[in-house]
Design an enzyme around this catalytic site. Sequence first.
Site, short mmCIF file in Angstrom:
data_model
loop_
_atom_site.label_atom_id
_atom_site.label_comp_id
_atom_site.label_asym_id
_atom_site.label_seq_id
_atom_site.Cartn_x
_atom_site.Cartn_y
_atom_site.Cartn_z
N TYR A 175 74.84 61.69 78.97
CA TYR A 175 74.20 60.68 79.81
C TYR A 175 74.46 60.98 81.28
CZ TYR A 175 72.82 56.02 81.46
OH TYR A 175 72.21 54.98 82.11
N SER B 239 71.63 56.49 87.49
CA SER B 239 72.79 55.66 87.17
C SER B 239 73.97 56.10 88.03
CB SER B 239 73.15 55.83 85.68
OG SER B 239 74.44 55.30 85.39
#
Length: 259
Positions: free
Chosen positions: A159, A146
């Site tokens: 995350y 990501s």
Amino acid sequence: MEMHTQSRWTLAGKKAVVTGGSKGIGAAIVAEFIGLGAEVLAVARHTEDLTLLQQQHAEKLHICQADVSTPEGRQKLVAQVLEQWGQLDILVNNVGTNIRKPTAAYSAQEYDFILNTNLRSAFELCQQFYPLLKQADQGNIINVTSVAGLTHVRTGVLYGMTKAAMVQLTRNLAAEWAADNIRVNAVAPWYISTPLAQTVLQQEAYYEAVISRTPMKQIGKPEDVAAAAAFLSMPAAAYITGQCVAVDGGFTINGFQPE
């Protein structure tokens, strides 16, 4: 020349595993790979989602109901690949999850849950599938990370940590396993129109903030990420390894742009 070109821009005959393959980016990767000739095994936790996906792709898609964040789930997946194919050309580590919280608010259980799902699953599946990928004509690993692993975005620290670690996993394995003819690359999406992203994008102010930081002024589609993953898995990308391709409409290179 035509046949040579066709042989470079195809996944025909390849066997691929896609984790988190039943929805969103994972389902798009499954469809893209099948469309390019691959035989795919999609892995996910929920049988209903996998069954629906299998109905769309008939004999080209196999399914495995397993939670790869657990040792038992990983063992089940590896055993099925060994029994079903006895070989593997492409591993796509796509499964991921998130809990958005301030850093001080995370519990030890949430820490374990996010790291086991996003990072440990990828690391251990790379380990466990290494012998099969080494035996392939050219093994390929695609890690779906990501932009949160490349720069700060408001996703929560855990995350971002896991996605940054996946980028470094990609680089290290690419160097270590190049001698085994295994290429390892990553794709790093920004906001993509998936059910998970819609939980925040449905907030108008948040959506406008995302668009304002994206030079292309649009949200990406799952197919955009799938196309990048497919290219990196093809013979046409045979000299590309250790790279992280941001699929982000220009977000990560967007510096100061005064009106």
